[in-house]
Design an enzyme around this catalytic site. Sequence first.
Site, PDB file in Angstrom:
ATOM      1  CG  HIS A   1      -0.117   0.041   2.443  1.00  3.94           C
ATOM      2  ND1 HIS A   1      -0.003  -0.919   3.236  1.00  3.94           N
ATOM      3  CD2 HIS A   1       0.202   1.143   3.199  1.00  3.94           C
ATOM      4  CE1 HIS A   1       0.767  -0.655   4.311  1.00  3.94           C
ATOM      5  NE2 HIS A   1       0.854   0.718   4.231  1.00  3.94           N
TER       6      HIS A   1
ATOM      7  CG  HIS B   1      -4.113   0.159   5.098  1.00  2.69           C
ATOM      8  ND1 HIS B   1      -3.317  -0.949   5.434  1.00  2.69           N
ATOM      9  CD2 HIS B   1      -3.121   1.152   5.169  1.00  2.69           C
ATOM     10  CE1 HIS B   1      -2.213  -0.899   5.967  1.00  2.69           C
ATOM     11  NE2 HIS B   1      -1.881   0.738   5.733  1.00  2.69           N
TER      12      HIS B   1
ATOM     13  CG  HIS C   1       4.066   5.205   4.482  1.00  2.00           C
ATOM     14  ND1 HIS C   1       3.469   5.525   5.658  1.00  2.00           N
ATOM     15  CD2 HIS C   1       3.880   3.850   4.165  1.00  2.00           C
ATOM     16  CE1 HIS C   1       2.218   4.781   5.499  1.00  2.00           C
ATOM     17  NE2 HIS C   1       2.341   3.837   5.039  1.00  2.00           N
TER      18      HIS C   1
ATOM     19  CG  HIS D   1       0.577   1.549  12.466  1.00  4.86           C
ATOM     20  ND1 HIS D   1       1.254   2.574  12.569  1.00  4.86           N
ATOM     21  CD2 HIS D   1       1.021   1.051  11.219  1.00  4.86           C
ATOM     22  CE1 HIS D   1       2.155   2.874  11.799  1.00  4.86           C
ATOM     23  NE2 HIS D   1       2.074   1.973  10.690  1.00  4.86           N
TER      24      HIS D   1
ATOM     25  CE1 TYR E   1       5.270   4.101   7.871  1.00  4.23           C
ATOM     26  CE2 TYR E   1       5.250   3.531  10.318  1.00  4.23           C
ATOM     27  CZ  TYR E   1       4.413   3.984   9.067  1.00  4.23           C
ATOM     28  OH  TYR E   1       3.182   3.590   8.982  1.00  4.23           O
TER      29      TYR E   1
ATOM     30  CD  GLU F   1       4.080   0.816   7.256  1.00  2.38           C
ATOM     31  OE1 GLU F   1       3.290   0.903   6.278  1.00  2.38           O
ATOM     32  OE2 GLU F   1       3.614   0.526   8.270  1.00  2.38           O
TER      33      GLU F   1
END
Length: 310
Positions: A155, A202, A217, A249, A258, A268
């Site tokens: 992503h 996501h 990112h 997260h 990161y 990431e």
Amino acid sequence: MSVTGVLRPGHIVLRVLDLNEAVYHYTQVIGLFETGRDDQGRVFLKAWDENDHHSVILREADSAGMDYFGWKVDSEATLDDLAAKLEASPLARDTVWHAPGEQLATGRRFQFTIPTGHRIELYATKETLGCMTGYSNPDPWPDGLRGMAPSRFDHALLYGRDIDGTLELFRDILGFDLAERVVGPDGEFLIGAFLTCSNKAHDVAFIRSDQDNRLHHVSFILAGWHEVLHAADIISKRNVSLDIGPTRHGITRGETIYFFDPSGNRNEVFAGGYIWYPDRPTITWHDSEIGRAIFYHDRKLNEAFLSVTT
Ligand code: FE2
């Protein structure tokens, strides 16, 4: 549920300041594999478990950032259908078709600009190279892995001003679901939107910013927490610029670290998260809990994570 329409993130085109340094970073530190170069000098890369010809394209330029983000759809008919809807919508600007082969190993592509200023494209066809374990009695992982060795490009998180318009485009035209959102003190003002077109937590996310067309990112998936720790070891061993982590997260539950490529694009690698189904309610995070939402352990944000984009 079957995944139809927009299938997944297909490729991201990153601008880098020094191509050789970038190729070393993405192949030896992250561990992608070079699959081709085009007559513009762009370098094409894929992760070991990806079937298609490429998922990352590097282009040498004077500034870092993202040229465009491509999404694979399930058929040429879907491509025509979505292109017609986008052409009829005021949310998609500067629409253009690109001919087959204009991007190496890729069929025709429909490109447009979304309300946050990012260039997005859809395509249905790309040459396949196969994943590195093959599809007949495969081993769980191939020989010859190096670096962090993510299995795929997962992503990207993008910054821009009109995230309400971008959310409307992705949800109402492209058929994405809003898995998680971050809202302001009134409970409605949208600060962040985490969108899925599959059963991942996501596939793309947008954060409201005072600047359009920014890349926060680009992310690659690892097998688990131990691999995130291993990635952290590589970051120190190779003297890579660390941003933050390893940590977790709150949003998406991902385990993450990161860091920056040599041009300053944030990368990431992450693992975990939950399975999304379309009947799952949207998760809401209130801005008073934003520290926990982003970095669940520290429960506070660092200024660089919020403000540094390319
Ligand atoms: Fe991410």
